[in-house]
Design a protein around this motif. Sequence first.
Motif, mmCIF file in Angstrom:
data_model
loop_
_atom_site.group_PDB
_atom_site.id
_atom_site.type_symbol
_atom_site.label_atom_id
_atom_site.label_comp_id
_atom_site.label_asym_id
_atom_site.label_seq_id
_atom_site.Cartn_x
_atom_site.Cartn_y
_atom_site.Cartn_z
ATOM 1 N N CYS A 1 -8.577 4.520 -2.586
ATOM 2 C CA CYS A 1 -9.632 3.566 -2.264
ATOM 3 C C CYS A 1 -10.721 4.208 -1.415
ATOM 4 O O CYS A 1 -11.886 3.842 -1.525
ATOM 5 C CB CYS A 1 -9.057 2.346 -1.553
ATOM 6 S SG CYS A 1 -7.988 2.761 -0.169
ATOM 7 N N CYS B 1 -6.953 0.919 -7.221
ATOM 8 C CA CYS B 1 -5.768 0.798 -6.361
ATOM 9 C C CYS B 1 -4.538 0.571 -7.225
ATOM 10 O O CYS B 1 -4.482 -0.390 -7.991
ATOM 11 C CB CYS B 1 -5.942 -0.357 -5.382
ATOM 12 S SG CYS B 1 -4.455 -0.644 -4.402
ATOM 13 N N CYS C 1 -2.130 6.169 -0.720
ATOM 14 C CA CYS C 1 -2.549 7.257 -1.611
ATOM 15 C C CYS C 1 -3.962 7.728 -1.290
ATOM 16 O O CYS C 1 -4.359 8.823 -1.664
ATOM 17 C CB CYS C 1 -2.479 6.796 -3.060
ATOM 18 S SG CYS C 1 -3.655 5.497 -3.461
ATOM 19 N N GLY C 2 -4.746 6.871 -0.635
ATOM 20 C CA GLY C 2 -6.095 7.277 -0.249
ATOM 21 C C GLY C 2 -7.156 7.119 -1.325
ATOM 22 O O GLY C 2 -8.330 7.401 -1.088
ATOM 23 N N CYS D 1 0.832 -1.217 0.000
ATOM 24 C CA CYS D 1 0.000 0.000 0.000
ATOM 25 C C CYS D 1 0.861 1.259 0.000
ATOM 26 O O CYS D 1 1.864 1.356 0.681
ATOM 27 C CB CYS D 1 -0.925 -0.008 1.214
ATOM 28 S SG CYS D 1 -1.882 1.510 1.399
ATOM 29 N N LEU D 2 0.418 2.246 -0.807
ATOM 30 C CA LEU D 2 1.147 3.515 -0.932
ATOM 31 C C LEU D 2 0.516 4.616 -0.094
ATOM 32 O O LEU D 2 0.965 5.752 -0.126
ATOM 33 C CB LEU D 2 1.143 3.967 -2.394
ATOM 34 C CG LEU D 2 1.611 2.948 -3.420
ATOM 35 C CD1 LEU D 2 1.284 3.442 -4.824
ATOM 36 C CD2 LEU D 2 3.100 2.703 -3.273
HETATM 37 S S1 SF4 Z 1 -5.740 2.653 -3.205
HETATM 38 FE FE1 SF4 Z 1 -5.859 2.359 -0.963
HETATM 39 S S2 SF4 Z 1 -4.987 0.289 -0.625
HETATM 40 FE FE2 SF4 Z 1 -4.360 0.929 -2.713
HETATM 41 S S3 SF4 Z 1 -2.330 1.907 -2.436
HETATM 42 FE FE3 SF4 Z 1 -3.857 3.572 -2.325
HETATM 43 S S4 SF4 Z 1 -4.296 3.761 -0.105
HETATM 44 FE FE4 SF4 Z 1 -3.268 1.757 -0.379
#
Ligand code: SF4
Lengths: 290, 364
Positions: free
Chosen positions: B256, B339, B253-254, B250-251
């Motif tokens: 999701c 994601c 990135c938010g 997981c990055l």
């Molecule tokens: S989409 Fe959600 S689960 Fe996927 S990398 Fe971004 S924060 Fe992590």
Amino acid sequence: MIARDRNPYLPYPVRIEEIITETGDHSLKTFKLVFLDPADEARFAFLPGQFAEISVAGKGEIPIGIASSPTEKGYLLFTVQKMGVVTSHLHSMRPGDRLGLRGPLGNWYPWERMEGRNVVIIGGGCAFSTLRSSIVYMTDPSRRPKFKRLTAVYGARCLSLLLYSDRLDEWKGEKSGIDMHVTVDAMQESEPRTPRWQCHVGFVPAVVKEKIKDPTDAIVILCGPPAMLKFTLPVLKEAGFADGQIYLSLENRMKCGIGMCGRCNVGGKLVCKDGPVFSLAELGELPRET
Amino acid sequence: MRTRYYERDAFPPAVAELRRAYRVFVPVRRGDFHAFAEWDDSVRPDFDYRKTRVPPKGLVFPQSERLLVFSTDERDPEHDILREAPKDFPPQAVVGIRPYDAMAFRVLEVNFDTPEVRDPWWLRRREATTLIGLARADEDATMFRTENYAGPFDERGLDVIVYDLGRGYLAKALGEKGEAALAAMGGDEPAADALREVEERIARAATPELPAGRLRAQPAAPELPTGRLRAQPVVPLFEAEFWDEVAAPCLNCGVCTFLCPTCWCFDIQDEVRKQEGDRIRNWDSCMFPLYTLHASGHNPRGKKTQRVRNRFMHKLKYYLDKYDRGVMCVGCGRCVEACPVNIDIREVAARMNGFGEQVERHDR
Ligand code: SF4
Ligand SMILES: Cc1cc2nc3c(=O)[nH]c(=O)nc-3n(C[C@H](O)[C@H](O)[C@H](O)COP(=O)(O)OP(=O)(O)OC[C@H]3O[C@@H](n4cnc5c(N)ncnc54)[C@H](O)[C@@H]3O)c2cc1C
Ligand code: SF4
Ligand code: FES
């Protein structure tokens, strides 16, 4: 609690009536607040252990425990430590300035269970505020007969960091109705305030070990920095206190204070709405993420 | 119960009739994606769309919303007193919303309308909103079913369901709001058996074969494996070893959470221009470390694993336990699709769901 038909985000306007610098290092100040509309005071009916969101227009809101007691009428007290954006701005404000107040929020110490029992109050550092509220509440002549023995242990790093010095003098007095033990980690050589009463030197857990020995029919409420909690809880357990007898107040980061914005959760519980007061038994059933 | 039939070309003009009484939001193409936009003369609705990238949740819960206003000018007698931002809540119709996005409002409502406190803005906007849903068997490979999404013909969150029959549309009102909207749209009485025929087909198969064109047969999206979650004790699940493995790529990135129709976390900030101030609410994300950072520097979810775990535990366990109305997910598949490192809620749910089994085997 906020009435269900009221907009729960809309603060009551209040005015700073007085600012008391509590500690020698100026890091803690107590703000005495008065409602601009006196009718709001009745809407703000609370019990010790609850908190409020204090609004500084343009800076934001912060959750702060209510330090005054419901028996102290006409004003509210909040003791605020200078930390970040909002608290620093608050520390620069003056009597007459306006704030907003949202609440009362959260639950309270278990008053129904505490009535008719012995009550032990343990506090450390700046987290003593809602315990001040509780002591004033319990020792008020109208309420004192409802409780059996009252014992308190309150500690700070040094004498100049003790809060509520005026009240301490009173609580240490013969007729206060509470057995009050004050302790400091160390006695400074050039101590500006030398108290008239006896003060322990040592950490809170050590004083608890010496003074709090009887778990019979007792409820403990405690509030303090993580290190104090970490070393005090084992002492209480050793003395025979069960998890269901011990209540503590949590401080998670908050925004809404009404259970909607999501951030203050511990497992499925929201500290702002289901707390901030939890028994150790309740916390034992939650994921450990505080 | 009012029903109406529209030939394919007659449908958009009928929807346009709604603009007399409602602000009308419709799916429109925006580059490679679709989005809901207010239907004014500059946009063209595209009812053949599959899924919008950003869910229509913002029509009730805006990504950024002014809540309160104040003046910091001390010459103003009302200075530093916060007031509700003046606003009105005109009737709005969301036409073409898919059943999963409509159900998402039902998932969200328990957060904003509680026995103790109610969010006035969310509630008033929800009350002013009519959901006119588009039912068509076109689930994609990222989608799945949950207690809160029974498939492309799920009526539960809708005020009107509109079946796409290929050559035309068959609309059925589902309650008062729906009756009013269909009345405003006009249209013809359908043939006597038309609705019964469609509903029989739907009843016959999980994903029914409907008349030619859009309503073609398609394999039903699978169920999210959650059957054992309710009985799982929360602490062992929280302490399960697999969380590090789930969270590793997981990055933070938010994405999701921002694209999820059932996520509700928000932040509140003050902004001041000259001496006019606003208190604003913005969508937030539990995937960001700042979300839980205390002023002292302590952070109860400072580590990535703790944040990823919180997202899945909230959706699939805490919500389920607290409200007893299924998981906090409508199977739209947006988080699966978007994601960047392919973290897949279906796999995580399977691990959580199966977790107790492993423990039981251990115990024996
Ligand atoms: S989409 Fe959600 S689960 Fe996927 S990398 Fe971004 S924060 Fe992590
Ligand atoms: C129930 C409760 C009771 C509290 N009682 C007191 C008290 O009596 N006296 C006191 O001095 N402090 C108390 N705190 C802590 C106090 O709320 C924070 O120190 C304060 O929010 C820091 O704000 P800031 O803007 O100065 O810091 P910044 O770091 O600039 O914070 C920015 C924002 O983050 C949020 N935030 C940051 N830290 C915390 C935190 N620890 N808790 C909650 N929200 C946070 C606030 O919304 C704040 O405005 C209490 C916290 C809680 C949850
Ligand atoms: S968790 Fe993923 S699949 Fe479920 S509703 Fe949110 S975005 Fe859609
Ligand atoms: S502070 Fe918003 S949910 Fe607790």
